[in-house]
Design a protein around this motif. Structure first.
Motif, short mmCIF file in Angstrom:
data_model
loop_
_atom_site.label_atom_id
_atom_site.label_comp_id
_atom_site.label_asym_id
_atom_site.label_seq_id
_atom_site.Cartn_x
_atom_site.Cartn_y
_atom_site.Cartn_z
N ASP A 119 17.46 -6.67 -0.13
CA ASP A 119 16.85 -5.88 0.94
C ASP A 119 15.35 -5.74 0.66
O ASP A 119 14.87 -6.05 -0.43
N VAL A 120 14.62 -5.29 1.68
CA VAL A 120 13.16 -5.22 1.58
C VAL A 120 12.74 -4.31 0.44
O VAL A 120 11.78 -4.62 -0.30
N ARG A 121 13.43 -3.21 0.26
CA ARG A 121 13.05 -2.26 -0.78
C ARG A 121 13.10 -2.93 -2.16
O ARG A 121 12.21 -2.75 -2.99
N GLU A 125 9.65 -3.14 6.18
CA GLU A 125 10.78 -3.26 7.11
C GLU A 125 10.25 -3.54 8.51
O GLU A 125 10.86 -4.28 9.29
#
Length: 311
Positions: A164-166, A217
């Motif tokens: 995921d982006v995080r 995001e």
């Protein structure tokens, strides 16, 4: 802290650009230009400090980053577009002259603003990257060097896409805060150089990661991979550049950029002053590539001293 900073959008050259700003500007205006994986938020400590010192601070999300609009054809954006965007921001806000502060790849548009529009620039400060007169030649570095990997179309997209982006932002911050250049082994990708158990630098919080991740995001990584990584070989400039305005370079002693081939000698020998004659260089002993977030008070003082001495 961040709630003191105001936010606006400007229509600039066909795009809506997000601008963070604070301060009344009795002493003038300071324009902050971020690098990667940064956004306006990277300057939060400096913006408040210069505003309290009497300046107006302006920090855009560059086109394609954060809350700013995405170019319709990202791959056609050039470095000249970034300079034109900065100039258009100043015009839109009726700012005649400015101090410009650039970090990482933001050093290029910051310096080029001074090169091509010296009447608009009072001084230039860069962090992590000096003035570089020619295209970077990183071909002496191994195939796993992160810039070579990310320059390759589809490679980073596949690597980043596993997480995921995080997690991507978190990993890049960890890697770029180290003293060594991120290099993957054969059969390994750049995101594999840290995992979810790898601790963040002490000066960077999970809340900071959340702030960055929320904006990535929104923007994704398509444009940030183009600018800077897939455009590095296309940086253009005058044949014999001379930056005529006062300049300050702040380098962390443990900034991995100093490990680039020839970089440390270029800076420490003073060769860089052939192109930037009025340049002061300050080294921060334990400083990483994110020296302005790691040691904000020290960087803020250096910055304010420079600004006030060149009014």
């Amino acid at each position: 802290m961040g709630d003191k900073i105001e936010h606006s959008h400007l229509d600039v050259r066909g795009l809506s650009l997000h601008i963070a700003h604070i301060g009344k500007g009795e002493l003038g205006t300071v324009l902050f230009v971020h690098g990667f994986p940064e956004i306006w938020y990277s300057w939060r400590h400096q913006m408040i400090a210069v505003a309290e010192a009497g300046f107006k601070a302006i920090a855009p999300d560059l086109r394609g980053y954060g809350l700013s609009g995405q170019p319709t054809e990202p791959e056609n954006t050039t470095w000249d577009d970034l300079v034109a965007d900065l100039l258009a921001i100043l015009d839109s806000l009726s700012v005649p002259k400015v101090f410009v502060v650039g970090k990482d790849f933001g050093a290029w548009p910051a310096y080029h603003l001074a090169l091509y529009h010296p009447h608009r620039v009072l001084g230039v400060v860069t962090l992590g990257v000096p003035f570089i007169a020619r295209n970077l030649d990183n071909d002496t570095l191994p195939e796993g060097f992160y810039i070579l990997r990310w320059r390759e179309p589809g490679r980073a997209e596949a690597d980043f896409g596993r997480f995921d982006v995080r997690r991507v932002v978190r990993t890049i911050y960890i890697l770029f805060s180290r003293a060594e250049i991120p290099v993957a082994e054969r059969g390994q990708e750049i995101m594999d150089l840290a995992d979810s158990s790898t601790p963040l630098p002490q000066w960077f919080t999970e809340e900071d990661v959340d702030a960055y991740a929320a904006l990535y995001e929104t923007s994704g990584f398509r444009f940030p991979l183009h600018m800077p990584y897939r455009s590095l070989l296309k940086v253009t400039g005058p044949a014999d550049p001379k930056v005529e305005v006062p300049a300050l370079l702040i380098m962390g002693e443990k900034d991995y950029v100093l490990r680039f081939p020839g970089m440390e000698d270029y800076v420490r020998s003073g060769t860089v002053k052939q192109f930037v004659p009025d340049l002061e260089i300050v080294y921060v002993p334990e400083g990483s590539h994110f020296v302005q977030e790691q040691f904000p008070e020290q960087v803020n003082q250096l910055l304010i001293d420079f600004l006030k001495s060149h009014l």
